[in-house]
Design a protein around this motif. Sequence first.
Motif, PDB file in Angstrom:
ATOM      1  N   ALA A  42      48.822  -3.691  64.647  1.00  0.00           N
ATOM      2  CA  ALA A  42      48.591  -4.722  63.779  1.00  0.00           C
ATOM      3  C   ALA A  42      49.475  -5.904  64.167  1.00  0.00           C
ATOM      4  O   ALA A  42      49.340  -7.012  64.336  1.00  0.00           O
ATOM      5  CB  ALA A  42      48.589  -4.630  62.424  1.00  0.00           C
ATOM      6  N   ALA A  43      51.181  -5.150  64.255  1.00  0.00           N
ATOM      7  CA  ALA A  43      52.068  -6.235  64.585  1.00  0.00           C
ATOM      8  C   ALA A  43      51.815  -6.831  65.822  1.00  0.00           C
ATOM      9  O   ALA A  43      52.038  -8.203  66.085  1.00  0.00           O
ATOM     10  CB  ALA A  43      53.356  -5.550  64.465  1.00  0.00           C
ATOM     11  N   ARG A  44      51.555  -6.172  66.927  1.00  0.00           N
ATOM     12  CA  ARG A  44      51.268  -6.743  68.232  1.00  0.00           C
ATOM     13  C   ARG A  44      50.220  -7.657  68.293  1.00  0.00           C
ATOM     14  O   ARG A  44      50.270  -8.501  69.064  1.00  0.00           O
ATOM     15  CB  ARG A  44      50.891  -5.553  69.357  1.00  0.00           C
ATOM     16  N   ILE A  45      49.077  -7.506  67.564  1.00  0.00           N
ATOM     17  CA  ILE A  45      48.068  -8.340  67.535  1.00  0.00           C
ATOM     18  C   ILE A  45      48.615  -9.994  66.868  1.00  0.00           C
ATOM     19  O   ILE A  45      48.209 -10.643  67.409  1.00  0.00           O
ATOM     20  CB  ILE A  45      46.778  -7.872  66.791  1.00  0.00           C
ATOM     21  N   VAL A  46      49.269  -9.675  65.931  1.00  0.00           N
ATOM     22  CA  VAL A  46      49.743 -10.624  64.962  1.00  0.00           C
ATOM     23  C   VAL A  46      50.814 -11.466  65.852  1.00  0.00           C
ATOM     24  O   VAL A  46      50.803 -12.692  66.007  1.00  0.00           O
ATOM     25  CB  VAL A  46      50.284 -10.500  63.862  1.00  0.00           C
ATOM     26  N   LEU A  47      51.702 -10.725  66.572  1.00  0.00           N
ATOM     27  CA  LEU A  47      52.769 -11.409  67.383  1.00  0.00           C
ATOM     28  C   LEU A  47      51.856 -12.189  68.511  1.00  0.00           C
ATOM     29  O   LEU A  47      52.567 -13.010  69.078  1.00  0.00           O
ATOM     30  CB  LEU A  47      53.790 -10.576  67.940  1.00  0.00           C
ATOM     31  N   LYS A  48      51.213 -11.367  69.092  1.00  0.00           N
ATOM     32  CA  LYS A  48      50.482 -12.295  70.237  1.00  0.00           C
ATOM     33  C   LYS A  48      49.659 -13.412  69.961  1.00  0.00           C
ATOM     34  O   LYS A  48      49.787 -14.301  70.593  1.00  0.00           O
ATOM     35  CB  LYS A  48      49.279 -11.192  70.844  1.00  0.00           C
ATOM     36  N   GLU A  49      49.114 -13.499  68.788  1.00  0.00           N
ATOM     37  CA  GLU A  49      48.428 -14.730  67.992  1.00  0.00           C
ATOM     38  C   GLU A  49      49.477 -15.731  67.926  1.00  0.00           C
ATOM     39  O   GLU A  49      49.262 -17.031  68.232  1.00  0.00           O
ATOM     40  CB  GLU A  49      47.839 -14.299  66.623  1.00  0.00           C
ATOM     41  N   ASP A  50      50.694 -15.093  67.411  1.00  0.00           N
ATOM     42  CA  ASP A  50      51.721 -16.202  66.827  1.00  0.00           C
ATOM     43  C   ASP A  50      52.289 -16.928  68.203  1.00  0.00           C
ATOM     44  O   ASP A  50      53.166 -18.011  67.902  1.00  0.00           O
ATOM     45  CB  ASP A  50      53.015 -15.423  66.260  1.00  0.00           C
ATOM     46  N   MET A  51      52.251 -16.309  69.448  1.00  0.00           N
ATOM     47  CA  MET A  51      52.542 -17.136  70.676  1.00  0.00           C
ATOM     48  C   MET A  51      51.844 -18.206  71.016  1.00  0.00           C
ATOM     49  O   MET A  51      52.361 -19.394  71.450  1.00  0.00           O
ATOM     50  CB  MET A  51      52.319 -16.030  71.877  1.00  0.00           C
ATOM     51  N   ASN A  52      50.545 -18.276  70.370  1.00  0.00           N
ATOM     52  CA  ASN A  52      49.992 -19.732  70.381  1.00  0.00           C
ATOM     53  C   ASN A  52      50.398 -20.364  69.034  1.00  0.00           C
ATOM     54  O   ASN A  52      49.641 -20.150  68.126  1.00  0.00           O
ATOM     55  CB  ASN A  52      48.407 -19.458  70.334  1.00  0.00           C
ATOM     56  N   LYS A  53      51.031 -21.542  69.086  1.00  0.00           N
ATOM     57  CA  LYS A  53      51.490 -22.128  68.046  1.00  0.00           C
ATOM     58  C   LYS A  53      50.395 -23.129  67.150  1.00  0.00           C
ATOM     59  O   LYS A  53      50.613 -23.511  66.049  1.00  0.00           O
ATOM     60  CB  LYS A  53      52.688 -23.225  68.462  1.00  0.00           C
TER      61      LYS A  53
ATOM     62  N   ALA B  48      49.886 -18.607  63.596  1.00  0.00           N
ATOM     63  CA  ALA B  48      50.975 -19.116  63.670  1.00  0.00           C
ATOM     64  C   ALA B  48      51.306 -20.097  62.638  1.00  0.00           C
ATOM     65  O   ALA B  48      52.547 -20.223  61.799  1.00  0.00           O
ATOM     66  CB  ALA B  48      51.059 -19.800  64.967  1.00  0.00           C
ATOM     67  N   ARG B  49      50.313 -20.661  62.187  1.00  0.00           N
ATOM     68  CA  ARG B  49      50.258 -21.694  61.143  1.00  0.00           C
ATOM     69  C   ARG B  49      50.586 -20.992  59.936  1.00  0.00           C
ATOM     70  O   ARG B  49      51.237 -21.847  58.796  1.00  0.00           O
ATOM     71  CB  ARG B  49      49.125 -22.569  60.804  1.00  0.00           C
ATOM     72  N   SER B  50      50.078 -19.997  59.608  1.00  0.00           N
ATOM     73  CA  SER B  50      49.950 -19.152  58.288  1.00  0.00           C
ATOM     74  C   SER B  50      51.456 -18.432  58.136  1.00  0.00           C
ATOM     75  O   SER B  50      51.686 -18.249  56.907  1.00  0.00           O
ATOM     76  CB  SER B  50      48.748 -18.296  58.063  1.00  0.00           C
ATOM     77  N   LEU B  51      51.938 -17.865  59.066  1.00  0.00           N
ATOM     78  CA  LEU B  51      53.062 -17.184  59.007  1.00  0.00           C
ATOM     79  C   LEU B  51      53.903 -17.583  58.179  1.00  0.00           C
ATOM     80  O   LEU B  51      54.725 -16.721  57.198  1.00  0.00           O
ATOM     81  CB  LEU B  51      53.664 -16.877  60.303  1.00  0.00           C
ATOM     82  N   PRO B  52      54.561 -18.926  58.247  1.00  0.00           N
ATOM     83  CA  PRO B  52      55.593 -19.370  57.473  1.00  0.00           C
ATOM     84  C   PRO B  52      55.475 -19.046  55.791  1.00  0.00           C
ATOM     85  O   PRO B  52      56.186 -19.341  55.025  1.00  0.00           O
ATOM     86  CB  PRO B  52      55.673 -20.863  57.623  1.00  0.00           C
ATOM     87  N   LEU B  53      53.839 -19.038  55.565  1.00  0.00           N
ATOM     88  CA  LEU B  53      53.610 -18.821  54.089  1.00  0.00           C
ATOM     89  C   LEU B  53      53.741 -17.561  53.632  1.00  0.00           C
ATOM     90  O   LEU B  53      53.796 -17.194  52.356  1.00  0.00           O
ATOM     91  CB  LEU B  53      51.954 -19.135  53.778  1.00  0.00           C
ATOM     92  N   TYR B  54      54.445 -16.740  54.503  1.00  0.00           N
ATOM     93  CA  TYR B  54      54.574 -15.141  54.092  1.00  0.00           C
ATOM     94  C   TYR B  54      55.952 -15.017  54.772  1.00  0.00           C
ATOM     95  O   TYR B  54      56.231 -14.085  55.752  1.00  0.00           O
ATOM     96  CB  TYR B  54      53.530 -14.179  54.726  1.00  0.00           C
ATOM     97  N   PRO B  55      56.871 -15.051  54.110  1.00  0.00           N
ATOM     98  CA  PRO B  55      58.231 -14.988  54.548  1.00  0.00           C
ATOM     99  C   PRO B  55      58.875 -13.727  54.878  1.00  0.00           C
ATOM    100  O   PRO B  55      59.573 -13.550  55.757  1.00  0.00           O
ATOM    101  CB  PRO B  55      59.404 -15.844  53.462  1.00  0.00           C
ATOM    102  N   GLU B  56      58.301 -12.685  53.795  1.00  0.00           N
ATOM    103  CA  GLU B  56      58.653 -11.316  54.202  1.00  0.00           C
ATOM    104  C   GLU B  56      58.177 -11.121  55.482  1.00  0.00           C
ATOM    105  O   GLU B  56      58.688 -10.109  56.316  1.00  0.00           O
ATOM    106  CB  GLU B  56      58.368 -10.442  52.994  1.00  0.00           C
ATOM    107  N   LEU B  57      57.006 -11.138  55.816  1.00  0.00           N
ATOM    108  CA  LEU B  57      56.229 -10.634  57.166  1.00  0.00           C
ATOM    109  C   LEU B  57      56.984 -11.435  58.135  1.00  0.00           C
ATOM    110  O   LEU B  57      57.133 -10.897  59.327  1.00  0.00           O
ATOM    111  CB  LEU B  57      54.422 -11.119  56.970  1.00  0.00           C
ATOM    112  N   ALA B  58      57.123 -12.769  58.195  1.00  0.00           N
ATOM    113  CA  ALA B  58      57.809 -13.475  59.097  1.00  0.00           C
ATOM    114  C   ALA B  58      59.159 -13.089  59.286  1.00  0.00           C
ATOM    115  O   ALA B  58      59.482 -12.750  60.620  1.00  0.00           O
ATOM    116  CB  ALA B  58      57.869 -14.958  58.712  1.00  0.00           C
ATOM    117  N   HIS B  59      59.932 -12.372  58.573  1.00  0.00           N
ATOM    118  CA  HIS B  59      61.243 -12.014  58.792  1.00  0.00           C
ATOM    119  C   HIS B  59      61.202 -10.624  59.333  1.00  0.00           C
ATOM    120  O   HIS B  59      61.686 -10.375  60.252  1.00  0.00           O
ATOM    121  CB  HIS B  59      61.936 -11.793  57.505  1.00  0.00           C
ATOM    122  N   MET B  60      60.197  -9.709  59.072  1.00  0.00           N
ATOM    123  CA  MET B  60      59.938  -8.486  59.754  1.00  0.00           C
ATOM    124  C   MET B  60      59.354  -8.743  61.155  1.00  0.00           C
ATOM    125  O   MET B  60      60.075  -8.098  62.013  1.00  0.00           O
ATOM    126  CB  MET B  60      59.075  -7.731  59.109  1.00  0.00           C
ATOM    127  N   LEU B  61      58.683  -9.655  61.229  1.00  0.00           N
ATOM    128  CA  LEU B  61      58.292  -9.914  62.696  1.00  0.00           C
ATOM    129  C   LEU B  61      59.053 -10.487  63.686  1.00  0.00           C
ATOM    130  O   LEU B  61      58.957 -10.676  64.700  1.00  0.00           O
ATOM    131  CB  LEU B  61      56.999 -10.684  62.834  1.00  0.00           C
TER     132      LEU B  61
END
Length: 347
Positions: free
Chosen positions: A252-263, A268-281
């Motif tokens: 799951a993390a690799r899928i999210v991280l790959k998507e996050d590479m596309n700003k 990528a736009r939603s991650l800042p709304l989940y600070p704990e998840l963003a910190h882990m990633l």
Amino acid sequence: MEKNLVIRALKANAKSFSLSCKKISYVPKSIARLTCILTLQLNNNCLSSLPLELKSLHQLTELHLGNNAFEELPVVLKHLNSLRKLYLFRNKITTLPSEVLDGLPNLVLLNLNHNKIRVIPPAIKSLVCLETISVTDNQLQELPAELGSLRKLTEINFTNNKLTRVPQQLCNLSKLTELYLARNNLTELPEGVLGWTSLRVLDIAGNNLSMFPVDFQQLPLEELLCEGNEFVQCELLESKQEREVLSLKEHAARIVLKEDMNKFSVVARSLPLYPELAHMLSHRGKCALCFQPFLTTWLECVQFINLKKDMGMKKNLTVPVRALLCSYSCFNKRGHSFYGLVKLHTE
């Protein structure tokens, strides 16, 4: 005789005053009258303390106390707020009182070579203007993370101590040009060395390093001293395993991280709304071969870098640099220059 020298200096309105090599065991209080001096030389004597009266030397910028008998930093130093250069080499100093360091905000050079210091306190962060720190031939066993907050540092010398690690925070020192860590007990350098964007000289000779950290070959080094370590040898390790079983979290993390590479993606736009998840990633890694991101599962490898060919240095020497691959699939591809070290690592 010392009093006569003080009188002469007063009459001449001297900016520098010296009592070096006088074999004195105390400093005459009359020196406190030299309120206009910028440099005071008291090195090569038998001093173990300084009179509190010296706090009147408000304009003093350079103080030489090397080769004396000080066992601690003189308390009066905390009143000399204009000090820029402080030399205390070849004494018997064991501790660095925080209250003294707090009083030296303008210090740019600190020389504590050849003492008996075991700990540099977190209060070192008070030396916000520090550019050069040298604590060679002491008994340091660890360095404070607070050193990484001294962003003006250009030269660090901790040669010949008992250090076993370098804090990750030191990679924040983007102005660092010279780093000397020879003859310690280091087994690794911190990851994140790309933060040393100005580093030109690195001396890590005489340690216990087995390889250099990830991306080391991208540093702008001009000189590397690394003899006397236990670097891994260039021995090929082939893998019979073709793929690994990743955990659901890693998938799951690799899928999210790959998507996050596309700003511009929703992820990528939603991650800042989940600070704990963003910190882990934020602790992600990147495969040295396919450049795809991973979180906590990787294959540790090594790449052998030639200093002359790959880094443009004069020395024709090959050194091992750590590299992380995301999978056995990447490792088993033909044509790459990565050598396997250990089995798949999972944090």
